[in-house]
Design an enzyme around this catalytic site. Structure first.
Site, PDB file in Angstrom:
ATOM      1  N   ASP A 110       4.838   0.674  12.084  1.00 29.69           N
ATOM      2  CA  ASP A 110       3.598   0.067  11.583  1.00 29.69           C
ATOM      3  C   ASP A 110       3.428  -1.392  12.024  1.00 29.69           C
ATOM      4  O   ASP A 110       2.390  -1.999  11.737  1.00 29.69           O
ATOM      5  CB  ASP A 110       3.545   0.156  10.044  1.00 29.69           C
ATOM      6  N   ARG A 151      -8.678  -0.106   5.190  1.00 34.44           N
ATOM      7  CA  ARG A 151      -7.829   0.883   4.523  1.00 34.44           C
ATOM      8  C   ARG A 151      -6.528   0.234   4.037  1.00 34.44           C
ATOM      9  O   ARG A 151      -5.968   0.659   3.036  1.00 34.44           O
ATOM     10  CB  ARG A 151      -7.466   2.015   5.495  1.00 34.44           C
ATOM     11  N   CYS A 178      -4.762  13.167  13.558  1.00 35.77           N
ATOM     12  CA  CYS A 178      -4.638  11.736  13.342  1.00 35.77           C
ATOM     13  C   CYS A 178      -4.920  11.046  14.661  1.00 35.77           C
ATOM     14  O   CYS A 178      -4.685  11.612  15.728  1.00 35.77           O
ATOM     15  CB  CYS A 178      -3.222  11.479  12.852  1.00 35.77           C
ATOM     16  N   ARG A 211       0.518  14.938  13.505  1.00 36.70           N
ATOM     17  CA  ARG A 211       1.329  14.504  12.353  1.00 36.70           C
ATOM     18  C   ARG A 211       1.523  15.715  11.454  1.00 36.70           C
ATOM     19  O   ARG A 211       0.791  15.916  10.494  1.00 36.70           O
ATOM     20  CB  ARG A 211       0.640  13.350  11.613  1.00 36.70           C
ATOM     21  N   LYS A 242       0.842  -1.212   0.000  1.00 41.90           N
ATOM     22  CA  LYS A 242       0.000   0.000   0.000  1.00 41.90           C
ATOM     23  C   LYS A 242       0.869   1.251   0.000  1.00 41.90           C
ATOM     24  O   LYS A 242       0.662   2.170  -0.777  1.00 41.90           O
ATOM     25  CB  LYS A 242      -0.900  -0.002   1.241  1.00 41.90           C
ATOM     26  N   ASN A 243       1.857   1.258   0.888  1.00 44.61           N
ATOM     27  CA  ASN A 243       2.618   2.496   1.080  1.00 44.61           C
ATOM     28  C   ASN A 243       3.591   2.807  -0.052  1.00 44.61           C
ATOM     29  O   ASN A 243       4.130   3.906  -0.111  1.00 44.61           O
ATOM     30  CB  ASN A 243       3.356   2.473   2.424  1.00 44.61           C
TER      31      ASN A 243
HETATM   32  C1  UD1 Z   1       4.444   6.864   6.476  1.00 45.06           C
HETATM   33  C2  UD1 Z   1       3.524   5.673   6.361  1.00 45.06           C
HETATM   34  C3  UD1 Z   1       3.010   5.268   7.739  1.00 45.06           C
HETATM   35  C4  UD1 Z   1       4.174   5.028   8.696  1.00 45.06           C
HETATM   36  C5  UD1 Z   1       5.125   6.231   8.692  1.00 45.06           C
HETATM   37  C6  UD1 Z   1       6.380   5.986   9.498  1.00 45.06           C
HETATM   38  C7  UD1 Z   1       2.527   5.995   4.180  1.00 45.06           C
HETATM   39  C8  UD1 Z   1       1.307   6.315   3.396  1.00 45.06           C
HETATM   40  N1  UD1 Z   1       2.405   6.044   5.497  1.00 45.06           N
HETATM   41  O1  UD1 Z   1       3.677   7.948   6.995  1.00 45.06           O
HETATM   42  O2  UD1 Z   1       2.243   4.077   7.588  1.00 45.06           O
HETATM   43  O3  UD1 Z   1       3.690   4.836   9.993  1.00 45.06           O
HETATM   44  O4  UD1 Z   1       5.536   6.547   7.356  1.00 45.06           O
HETATM   45  O5  UD1 Z   1       7.083   4.895   8.988  1.00 45.06           O
HETATM   46  O6  UD1 Z   1       3.562   5.639   3.644  1.00 45.06           O
HETATM   47  N2  UD1 Z   1       7.077  14.497  10.643  1.00 45.06           N
HETATM   48  C9  UD1 Z   1       7.245  15.843  10.916  1.00 45.06           C
HETATM   49  N3  UD1 Z   1       6.967  16.741   9.928  1.00 45.06           N
HETATM   50  C10 UD1 Z   1       6.555  16.363   8.681  1.00 45.06           C
HETATM   51  C11 UD1 Z   1       6.399  14.997   8.407  1.00 45.06           C
HETATM   52  C12 UD1 Z   1       6.667  14.088   9.408  1.00 45.06           C
HETATM   53  O7  UD1 Z   1       7.618  16.213  12.030  1.00 45.06           O
HETATM   54  O8  UD1 Z   1       6.349  17.246   7.827  1.00 45.06           O
HETATM   55  C13 UD1 Z   1       7.364  13.495  11.687  1.00 45.06           C
HETATM   56  C14 UD1 Z   1       6.119  12.690  12.078  1.00 45.06           C
HETATM   57  O9  UD1 Z   1       5.347  13.360  13.043  1.00 45.06           O
HETATM   58  C15 UD1 Z   1       6.735  11.399  12.600  1.00 45.06           C
HETATM   59  C16 UD1 Z   1       7.987  11.229  11.724  1.00 45.06           C
HETATM   60  O10 UD1 Z   1       8.232  12.511  11.141  1.00 45.06           O
HETATM   61  O11 UD1 Z   1       7.121  11.527  13.950  1.00 45.06           O
HETATM   62  C17 UD1 Z   1       7.850  10.203  10.620  1.00 45.06           C
HETATM   63  O12 UD1 Z   1       6.669  10.445   9.887  1.00 45.06           O
HETATM   64  P1  UD1 Z   1       6.601  10.171   8.313  1.00 45.06           P
HETATM   65  O13 UD1 Z   1       7.709   9.238   7.951  1.00 45.06           O
HETATM   66  O14 UD1 Z   1       6.512  11.459   7.600  1.00 45.06           O
HETATM   67  O15 UD1 Z   1       5.220   9.423   8.180  1.00 45.06           O
HETATM   68  P2  UD1 Z   1       4.250   9.426   6.928  1.00 45.06           P
HETATM   69  O16 UD1 Z   1       5.027   9.603   5.674  1.00 45.06           O
HETATM   70  O17 UD1 Z   1       3.104  10.321   7.189  1.00 45.06           O
END
Ligand code: UD1
Length: 423
Positions: free
Chosen positions: A307, A399, A117, A122, A22-23
């Site tokens: 995850d 999902r 979330c 997030r 999915k991701n």
């Molecule tokens: C993706 C995955 C999700 C997984 C996560 C971490 C998808 C669709 N989802 O989510 O299933 O749990 O990676 O492996 O691929 N952060 C910030 N600022 C930002 C973005 C992120 O501070 O602009 C922080 C987040 O709060 C978190 C960390 O970075 O603590 C990692 O998040 P991130 O890797 O961005 O998660 P997603 O890409 O949303």
């Protein structure tokens, strides 16, 4: 609404093929926005609610899409709408993935600001910072991120992420591949889903160095081709199915996987007392009578994934001793714990650590899903609980898990999907 009714105590055994990830599907589908004139054929796209939501968003923007038998045909030739509306973005935060490619191709994009979330804040600040480094001007007004560029194209830049982010790395990559000049991304996410996105973009004609590492260098190109592509396996679905066998003293083989990507998780199954054998493209797990406690810390790849944290906590409720499970990615991702405790588990939370006292005999009752992986942990607990467990609000599970109850029933579970009304 749908619920899963699980009659516990059955062993999960047999062999099964993993679904597509999915991701990695989500950024790949977003990246098709970068091509102006062709049709992509994407194989092994899982048939999931998140994919439906995302294709709904791309259709809204103007893409032509056909999806059947896990093959998605998509053309973004006729994109007319450069705005991702709240109604679609609120259903799935990963909708932010359209920002980078739309900006790179059209010089403008408006995306509704994603909401909160279930497991804590997030932010998307890193996505926006990356776009600004490549020359975008960002304003946030009336709940929308409005991104524009001055000239015709984004330009290369140095992006230094203070935190490893899968989504922000994906967005930065998709913006940089059509930018003028060279972009470097430091502290890039090295998750296999990002490596797959890099492979996809390179097959389209992008120039990327450092694939699979935390230092990426992208040299912008003028245009990108439409291609045919085979998606990779879903490592989280695979880990969840392995846990289903482990928690029920079962014996499972999962085919069409890349065990190399699951090293951290497989190592923990071995520490928990399971026997794990791998070939180039399969994993076999045999569960022992007694599971052993383990200490696990979820961190960015190649460490144990956040995850899989909820599923691991469910598994450790059956281990003989105390386990400590720490989440360093999402510090508040513990909504499953009160529900697991309602089934009879004994789990405490201290800051970002769960302390699981096992083994505890679980007994079935009604439990509530709160997010995707939390739901998976409740299903695992239901498989081993005495009597019947009803997992409510199963739309969270839908999902991200393709035909989960059919897959588990084929492996020996007794699960039915039923309708119910929530009062
Ligand atoms: C993706 C995955 C999700 C997984 C996560 C971490 C998808 C669709 N989802 O989510 O299933 O749990 O990676 O492996 O691929 N952060 C910030 N600022 C930002 C973005 C992120 O501070 O602009 C922080 C987040 O709060 C978190 C960390 O970075 O603590 C990692 O998040 P991130 O890797 O961005 O998660 P997603 O890409 O949303």
């Amino acid at each position: 609404m749908d619920k899963l009714v699980i009659r516990g105590g059955r062993r999960i055994s047999g062999s099964i093929t993993a679904s597509g990830s999915k991701n990695s599907s989500l950024p790949i589908i977003a990246a098709t926005l970068l091509n102006k004139n062709g049709t992509f054929t994407l194989h092994r796209i899982p048939d999931l609610k998140d994919i439906t939501t995302f294709t709904q968003l791309l259709r809204y923007l103007g893409a032509d899409i056909a999806f059947s038998d896990n093959t998605l045909k998509i053309s973004s030739r006729n994109i007319k709408n450069l705005q991702a509306p709240y109604e679609l973005v609120k259903k799935m935060r990963a909708s932010i993935y359209v920002l980078g490619p739309m900006l790179a191709r059209f010089g403008h994009a408006r995306v509704s600001f994603p909401g909160g979330c279930a497991f804590g804040p997030r932010p998307i600040d890193l996505h926006l910072m990356a776009m600004e480094k490549l020359g975008a001007t960002i304003t946030i007004k009336t709940g929308f991120i409005d991104a524009t560029i001055q000239g015709e194209k984004l330009h290369g830049g140095n992006i230094d992420f203070p935190v490893s982010s899968v989504g922000a790395t994906g967005n930065a990559l998709m913006a940089a591949v059509l930018a003028e000049g060279t972009t470097t991304i430091n502290n890039a996410a090295a998750e296999p889903e990002i490596e797959t996105l890099c492979n996809f973009l390179m097959a389209m004609g992008a120039k990327i160095k450092g694939t699979g590492t935390t230092e990426l260098e992208i040299e912008g190109v003028k245009s990108l081709d439409a291609i045919e592509f085979h998606n990779v396996f879903d490592r989280i679905e695979t880990g969840t199915l392995l846990a289903a066998a482990a928690i029920t003293e079962g014996n499972i083989t999962i085919h069409d996987v890349e065990p190399e990507q699951m090293k951290a998780v497989l190592k923990k199954f071995v520490q928990a007392g399971c026997t794990v054998d791998t070939t180039e493209n399969s994993i076999t797990l045999k569960s022992q009578h007694k599971l052993l406690p383990t200490d696990v810390t979820a961190k960015p790849y190649p460490a144990f994934p956040t995850d899989m944290q909820a599923q691991w906590i469910a598994l450790m409720t059956q281990a003989d001793g105390t386990s400590h499970i720490t989440d360093k990615v999402y510090h508040e991702r513990f909504q499953h714990i009160p529900e697991l405790n309602r089934l009879g588990a004994h789990i405490e939370i201290h800051k970002n650590q769960a302390i699981v006292h096992g083994p505890k005999r679980l007994s079935g009752t009604k439990v509530m899903s709160t997010d995707l992986r939390a739901s998976a942990s409740l299903v695992l607990a239901g498989l081993v609980a005495e009597g019947t467990t009803e997992v409510l609000r199963v739309y969270h599970l839908d999902r991200g898990y393709e035909k989960i109850e059919i897959k588990l029933n084929n492996l020996g579970a007794d699960i039915s999907r039923e309708k119910y009304n929530e009062f």
